[in-house]
Design an enzyme around this catalytic site. Structure first.
Site, short mmCIF file in Angstrom:
data_model
loop_
_atom_site.label_atom_id
_atom_site.label_comp_id
_atom_site.label_asym_id
_atom_site.label_seq_id
_atom_site.Cartn_x
_atom_site.Cartn_y
_atom_site.Cartn_z
N LYS A 39 0.86 -1.19 0.00
CA LYS A 39 0.00 0.00 0.00
C LYS A 39 0.90 1.24 0.00
O LYS A 39 1.87 1.29 0.75
CB LYS A 39 -0.89 -0.04 1.24
CG LYS A 39 -2.18 0.68 1.08
CD LYS A 39 -3.20 0.29 2.14
CE LYS A 39 -4.41 1.20 2.02
NZ LYS A 39 -5.50 0.81 2.89
N ARG A 54 -25.61 -2.60 6.60
CA ARG A 54 -25.27 -4.01 6.39
C ARG A 54 -25.83 -4.92 7.47
O ARG A 54 -26.02 -6.10 7.25
CB ARG A 54 -23.75 -4.17 6.43
CG ARG A 54 -23.01 -3.79 5.21
CD ARG A 54 -22.80 -5.02 4.35
NE ARG A 54 -22.50 -4.59 3.00
CZ ARG A 54 -21.29 -4.64 2.48
NH1 ARG A 54 -20.28 -5.13 3.15
NH2 ARG A 54 -21.11 -4.23 1.24
N GLU A 71 -19.60 -6.01 9.62
CA GLU A 71 -20.58 -5.29 10.43
C GLU A 71 -21.61 -6.23 11.04
O GLU A 71 -22.02 -6.08 12.20
CB GLU A 71 -21.28 -4.21 9.59
CG GLU A 71 -20.40 -3.00 9.25
CD GLU A 71 -19.42 -3.24 8.10
OE1 GLU A 71 -19.55 -4.29 7.41
OE2 GLU A 71 -18.53 -2.40 7.88
C1 LIG Z 1 -18.96 -2.19 4.48
C2 LIG Z 1 -17.76 -1.31 4.68
N1 LIG Z 1 -17.18 -1.24 5.88
C3 LIG Z 1 -16.09 -0.45 6.06
C4 LIG Z 1 -15.59 0.28 5.03
C5 LIG Z 1 -14.43 1.26 5.25
N2 LIG Z 1 -13.26 0.86 4.48
C6 LIG Z 1 -12.93 1.47 3.32
S1 LIG Z 1 -11.55 0.87 2.65
C7 LIG Z 1 -11.34 -0.21 3.90
C8 LIG Z 1 -10.16 -1.12 3.90
C9 LIG Z 1 -10.13 -2.00 2.72
O1 LIG Z 1 -9.00 -2.81 2.78
P1 LIG Z 1 -8.57 -3.62 1.51
O2 LIG Z 1 -9.76 -4.24 0.88
O3 LIG Z 1 -7.49 -4.54 1.90
O4 LIG Z 1 -8.04 -2.52 0.51
P2 LIG Z 1 -6.73 -1.62 0.63
O5 LIG Z 1 -7.18 -0.29 1.15
O6 LIG Z 1 -5.77 -2.29 1.57
O7 LIG Z 1 -6.22 -1.54 -0.74
C10 LIG Z 1 -12.35 -0.08 4.85
C11 LIG Z 1 -12.44 -0.84 6.11
C12 LIG Z 1 -16.24 0.20 3.79
N3 LIG Z 1 -15.84 0.91 2.73
N4 LIG Z 1 -17.30 -0.60 3.64
#
Ligand SMILES: Cc1ncc(C[n+]2csc(CCOP(=O)(O)OP(=O)(O)O)c2C)c(N)n1
Length: 643
Positions: A288, A406, A378
């Site tokens: 990242k 959710r 969630e």
């Molecule tokens: C249902 C939901 N819960 C929480 C989030 C907040 N959120 C946005 S990005 C993220 C992390 C995603 O991690 P990953 O899929 O590994 O992608 P990366 O950012 O590491 O590329 C979170 C928790 C969201 N977008 N949707």
């Protein structure tokens, strides 16, 4: 504002232009694309680390697949900036997340390359499976469907539900698992450990390498590729991999892990995979924030969405205000839960993957055995909290309002019907700002209000938030309790007063007045305070009541209001349909009052992105709009403002 693109990127309007380039030009395209993202995001803001991490993946995907005919589905979508830039939006990219500008997430209305609108995580496999089943049904044999999902998003139940279905659907589907070990905060859970294990296991990788050697030859065999893969499967793969690989056990063909920053290799592997039918998963390892020293080596959580920064020094721009500033509501939550938990050993903290976002990280650090990040889950967070509550513990389950959507069934089935005392703290209630419609906490007041046993409250300031949290955990409270507050800062620089109990279902009068009553719920009440000051200059004497609770309603207060006033305005930072204003109307009708009631709030429409104050104005419930509504309902002429 024009941002200068590198010489190759300059030539690419759409992926068709990218496909005209030679393979050995792709590393340079990646370099320029990365630089472009750094240039724009450093000055305009937005998500950062995730898009930098998938630059090579993005270029390889659009180079190998025939987008937009081939369907590319991004999970969450915060990592799709490179995709936007390569698909016709480079020149508009400087308007990213800005009011009336392009969206920070893929959006169907914006581009045919955005096959699905996103913002919430873990939907990509289901969407892509739907598309690939449709392609099979429509006999579009040449159409490929690819989902790109992060290891964080993979922790959600929805992703597993989709894998479970895809494993027997037998349609062509490629899932690219972008594994960077990070969610917003470091990723958590057994799946994360599993992914690390298969990345580092020697036995596993030896077998995998043998398979790869064979696969490397596949492209030369053309149409016979399928037969060769079957032979491999009938051999070592079925025996060893099926036993040891989660995805293989679910009928996926698993490939990888490969270095996701080697664009030539990623491209070659994707070309090979194109010829292999059925559900496949390509495990790609990335970093990242890749390619920008400060995000690659620094705190990746901070660089997820750093705000503006100096791209030369990596210094994040901080505006230092002259006066002491009110804290963010989320920080008030974070400090208060720790303070309460120190005094009450029954209190536990739960967040689904937002420890930094909701500030539960303060408690997680101080009390690691009593505060949990459960992953992007969630539904699980709510029912896990219910489980804790059955044992007499007091869970504070903090979920952003829009993500709580959710877990609606879990709230009803596992908490409300059981009448368990789970305290829901809903952060980002109301219009959330530049993340846009997927993130607006528009519906919670309406969707919680109709649930039996649920207490629904919203503080107008930090002190009220603390007092509601204090009240909710007291032994005398026996029911589910929700407390919603907005993104951003409160209003009180001096907020840390001793706790005081709040009577359930009791609002308060902020200001008396004779001409009209303004009823508000939560932080937006501060707009009404300003409106009342302006109205006074107009010669209008408005009363202002802070309802504090949407359920139970303060009936005594409402009897007072409807006995005294025949003009009433309700204001909420939530959907007009079914929210606080609706509750007030129901009360009025049920008690045979008649009054002219004007409800202000989020209309029945998708509200796009922008700064909160821009959106309040657009939806007509900022202080100016409240003044307008009062002037309108009273039918008076303006004095001060028109003078
Ligand atoms: C249902 C939901 N819960 C929480 C989030 C907040 N959120 C946005 S990005 C993220 C992390 C995603 O991690 P990953 O899929 O590994 O992608 P990366 O950012 O590491 O590329 C979170 C928790 C969201 N977008 N949707």
């Amino acid at each position: 504002m024009e941002f200068k693109a590198g010489a190759l990127l300059e030539k690419i309007e759409y992926p068709a232009d990218l496909r005209k380039l030679k393979e050995d030009e792709l590393p340079e395209v990646c370099k320029e694309l990365r630089q472009y993202i750094i240039d724009v995001v450093s000055q305009k803001g937005g998500h950062f680390g995730a898009s930098l991490g998938v630059v090579e993946l993005t270029v390889a995907l659009h180079y190998v697949f025939n987008t937009p005919y081939d369907q590319l589905v991004w999970d969450v979508g915060h990592q799709a900036y490179g995709h936007k830039i390569l698909t016709g939006r480079r020149k508009d990219f400087h308007t990213n997340r800005i009011y009336k500008g392009i969206s920070g997430f893929p959006k169907r209305k914006e581009s045919e390359y955005d096959t699905m609108g996103v913002g919430h995580s873990s939907t990509s496999i289901s969407t892509a499976l739907g598309m690939s089943v449709a392609a099979k049904y429509k006999k579009e044999k040449d159409r490929h469907v690819v989902a790109v999902i992060g290891d964080g998003a993979m922790t959600a139940g929805m992703a597993f539900e989709a894998l479970n279905h895809a494993g027997i659907a037998k349609s062509n589907l490629l899932i690219v698992l972008n594994d960077n070990c990070m969610s917003i905060d470091p990723n958590v859970g057994a799946l994360k450990e599993y992914l690390t294990d298969i990345t580092t296991s020697h036995t596993y990788n030896k077998v995998k390498d043998e398979i790869w050697n064979l696969l490397g030859k596949i492209s030369k065999f053309g149409p016979n590729a399928q037969e060769i893969v079957s032979k491999i499967e009938n051999g070592i793969k079925t025996t060893l991999l099926k036993q040891s690989n989660l995805f293989e056990s679910l009928n996926f063909r698993y490939f990888g892990p490969i270095d996701g920053h080697d664009v030539i290799r990623v491209k070659k592997v994707m070309e090979d995979l194109k010829d292999i039918p059925g559900p496949k998963i390509l495990h790609v390892l990335t970093t990242k924030g890749k390619g920008f020293k400060f995000s690659e080596e620094g705190n990746q959580t901070v660089w997820h969405s750093p705000g503006l920064f100096n791209k030369e020094t990596g210094e994040i721009t901080k505006v230092v205000p002259k006066e002491p500033q009110p804290p963010k509501y989320q920080d008030v939550f974070g400090h208060t839960i720790l303070e309460l938990a120190e005094a009450n050993p029954k209190i536990m903290g739960i967040t689904p993957a937002m420890p930094t976002g909701c500030s539960l990280n303060i408690m997680m650090k101080a009390m690691p055995d009593r505060a949990f990040d459960v992953g992007i889950a969630e539904q699980h967070a709510v029912t896990f909290s219910a489980g804790l509550a059955t044992q007499g513990l007091i869970p504070f389950c903090n979920i952003y309002s829009s993500f709580m959507q959710r877990a609606y069934d879990q709230v009803i089935h596992d908490v409300a019907i059981q009448d368990l005392k789970v305290i829901f703290c809903l952060d980002r209630g109301g219009l959330a700002g530049s993340d846009g419609p997927t993130h607006h906490g528009a519906y919670d007041l309406a969707y919680f209000r109709c649930i039996p046993n649920m207490i629904v409250s919203a503080p107008m300031n930090e002190e009220e938030l603390r007092n509601l949290m204090y009240t909710a955990q007291l032994d005398e409270i026996k029911h589910p309790f929700s407390i919603r507050y907005p993104r951003g800062n409160g209003v009180m620089p001096d907020w840390k007063k001793p706790f005081a109990k709040i009577e359930i279902g009791k609002g308060r009068k902020i200001k008396s007045g004779d001409d009209v009553a303004i009823l508000t719920i939560g932080h937006i009440g501060n707009e009404a305070v300003k409106a009342c000051e302006q109205l006074a200059k107009e010669g209008v004497n408005a009363a202002h009541y802070d309802m504090r609770f949407v359920k139970p309603l303060d009936e005594e207060l409402l009897h007072e209001v409807f006995s005294k006033y025949n003009k009433v305005i309700t204001v909420e930072d939530g959907c007009i349909m079914g929210g606080m204003g609706s509750a007030v109307l129901e009360f009025m009708v049920d008690h045979n009052y008649t009054a002219q009631v004007k409800r202000l709030g989020i209309p029945d429409a998708v509200i796009e992105h922008g700064e909160q104050k821009e959106l309040y104005a657009e939806c007509h419930y900022d202080n100016k709009a409240i003044v307008d509504a009062v002037i309108d309902i009273l039918g008076v002429k303006r004095k001060a403002l028109s003078a």
